[in-house]
Scaffold this motif. Structure first.
Motif, PDB file in Angstrom:
ATOM      1  N   GLY A  88       0.596  -1.278   0.007  1.00 32.05           N
ATOM      2  CA  GLY A  88       0.090   0.057  -0.087  1.00 32.05           C
ATOM      3  C   GLY A  88       0.922   1.307   0.005  1.00 32.05           C
ATOM      4  O   GLY A  88       0.247   2.359   0.215  1.00 32.05           O
ATOM      5  N   ARG A  89       2.296   1.034  -0.298  1.00 35.45           N
ATOM      6  CA  ARG A  89       2.842   2.244  -0.190  1.00 35.45           C
ATOM      7  C   ARG A  89       3.890   2.303  -1.639  1.00 35.45           C
ATOM      8  O   ARG A  89       4.319   1.430  -2.019  1.00 35.45           O
ATOM      9  N   ILE A  90       4.156   3.374  -2.114  1.00 31.07           N
ATOM     10  CA  ILE A  90       5.136   3.796  -3.038  1.00 31.07           C
ATOM     11  C   ILE A  90       6.477   3.456  -2.617  1.00 31.07           C
ATOM     12  O   ILE A  90       7.142   3.867  -2.004  1.00 31.07           O
ATOM     13  N   LYS A  91       6.784   2.523  -3.555  1.00 36.80           N
ATOM     14  CA  LYS A  91       8.274   1.797  -3.289  1.00 36.80           C
ATOM     15  C   LYS A  91       9.369   2.408  -4.327  1.00 36.80           C
ATOM     16  O   LYS A  91      10.716   2.695  -3.925  1.00 36.80           O
ATOM     17  N   SER A 106       1.291   6.756   1.048  1.00 36.54           N
ATOM     18  CA  SER A 106       0.108   5.714   0.792  1.00 36.54           C
ATOM     19  C   SER A 106      -0.860   6.578  -0.332  1.00 36.54           C
ATOM     20  O   SER A 106      -0.788   7.762  -0.483  1.00 36.54           O
ATOM     21  N   LEU A 107      -1.919   5.863  -0.792  1.00 36.29           N
ATOM     22  CA  LEU A 107      -2.865   6.612  -1.484  1.00 36.29           C
ATOM     23  C   LEU A 107      -3.540   7.591  -0.900  1.00 36.29           C
ATOM     24  O   LEU A 107      -3.735   8.725  -1.371  1.00 36.29           O
ATOM     25  N   ALA A 108      -3.991   7.377   0.398  1.00 38.70           N
ATOM     26  CA  ALA A 108      -4.543   8.272   1.307  1.00 38.70           C
ATOM     27  C   ALA A 108      -3.864   9.572   1.461  1.00 38.70           C
ATOM     28  O   ALA A 108      -4.459  10.636   1.444  1.00 38.70           O
ATOM     29  N   GLU A 109      -2.667   9.383   1.717  1.00 37.36           N
ATOM     30  CA  GLU A 109      -1.824  10.403   1.833  1.00 37.36           C
ATOM     31  C   GLU A 109      -1.595  11.433   0.626  1.00 37.36           C
ATOM     32  O   GLU A 109      -1.594  12.677   0.611  1.00 37.36           O
ATOM     33  N   LEU A 110      -1.617  10.833  -0.627  1.00 43.10           N
ATOM     34  CA  LEU A 110      -1.449  11.349  -1.798  1.00 43.10           C
ATOM     35  C   LEU A 110      -2.725  12.329  -2.166  1.00 43.10           C
ATOM     36  O   LEU A 110      -2.760  13.347  -2.864  1.00 43.10           O
ATOM     37  N   GLU A 111      -3.907  11.383  -1.919  1.00 44.98           N
ATOM     38  CA  GLU A 111      -5.156  12.191  -2.165  1.00 44.98           C
ATOM     39  C   GLU A 111      -5.366  13.217  -1.220  1.00 44.98           C
ATOM     40  O   GLU A 111      -6.028  14.305  -1.608  1.00 44.98           O
ATOM     41  N   ALA A 112      -4.845  13.214  -0.072  1.00 43.61           N
ATOM     42  CA  ALA A 112      -5.020  14.291   1.048  1.00 43.61           C
ATOM     43  C   ALA A 112      -4.260  15.767   0.401  1.00 43.61           C
ATOM     44  O   ALA A 112      -4.659  16.826   0.496  1.00 43.61           O
ATOM     45  N   MET A 121      -1.351   5.092  -8.491  1.00 41.89           N
ATOM     46  CA  MET A 121      -1.618   4.260  -7.255  1.00 41.89           C
ATOM     47  C   MET A 121      -3.071   3.378  -7.277  1.00 41.89           C
ATOM     48  O   MET A 121      -2.881   2.202  -6.860  1.00 41.89           O
ATOM     49  N   ALA A 122      -3.907   4.037  -7.551  1.00 42.01           N
ATOM     50  CA  ALA A 122      -5.276   3.227  -7.641  1.00 42.01           C
ATOM     51  C   ALA A 122      -5.086   2.339  -8.958  1.00 42.01           C
ATOM     52  O   ALA A 122      -5.904   1.201  -8.511  1.00 42.01           O
ATOM     53  N   ALA A 123      -4.511   2.288 -10.069  1.00 42.66           N
ATOM     54  CA  ALA A 123      -4.556   1.376 -10.895  1.00 42.66           C
ATOM     55  C   ALA A 123      -3.448   0.179 -10.451  1.00 42.66           C
ATOM     56  O   ALA A 123      -3.784  -0.935 -11.004  1.00 42.66           O
ATOM     57  N   SER A 124      -2.725   0.706  -9.422  1.00 39.04           N
ATOM     58  CA  SER A 124      -1.690  -0.376  -8.973  1.00 39.04           C
ATOM     59  C   SER A 124      -2.415  -1.269  -7.807  1.00 39.04           C
ATOM     60  O   SER A 124      -1.910  -2.656  -7.610  1.00 39.04           O
TER      61      SER A 124
END
Length: 144
Positions: free
Chosen positions: A54-57, A84-90, A140-143
């Motif tokens: 769930g995190r960008i590596k 995480s996706l939530a952090e990017l969306e925020a 990220m959502a596509a991943s």
């Protein structure tokens, strides 16, 4: 736009960021990819990510944008790994609110976007500034 407005908007700090964008290029085997284009100015950003737990590596971005879009991509590139996706969306939502509604600067580690506060006055530049974060959220959502 007057000459003094341009000088204010394209500050030395913005131009320095635009000249040094982290993670330029493409990944050989991304788990997610997204391309965003601003129809108004033609700027495009393509983002590749490798997401683990769930995190960008791994992250790469191909940025073909104005100096403001490039500066935005540079701020993102400096903070994106491990998010995480939530952090990017925020961060995306906060940046949009900062530009369009006069909201506060996104929270750390995305607080480098404060350099783009002068762009609030230039609505025609907002889409280009948002491209890198929007593409990152989509990749990220596509991943998933």
């Amino acid at each position: 736009m007057s000459d003094s407005d341009l000088v204010k908007l394209y500050s030395g700090r913005i131009l320095a960021l635009a000249a040094d964008i982290p993670h330029l290029g493409r990944l050989p085997a991304p788990t997610g990819t997204a391309r965003r284009r601003s129809p108004l100015c033609g700027s495009t950003v393509t983002v590749d990510v490798v997401v683990t737990d769930g995190r960008i590596k791994q992250f790469a971005q191909d940025v073909k944008a104005c100096a403001l879009g490039q500066a935005s991509a540079a701020v993102l590139g400096a903070a994106v790994l491990g998010r995480s996706l939530a952090e990017l969306e925020a961060a995306r939502d906060a940046l949009r609110a900062m530009l369009k509604d006069g909201g506060p600067v996104p929270a750390a580690p995305f607080d480098g976007y404060e350099v783009l506060i002068p762009a609030r006055e230039y609505k025609n530049r907002h889409a280009s500034i948002l491209l890198a974060l929007e593409a990152s959220c989509e990749a990220m959502a596509a991943s998933a």
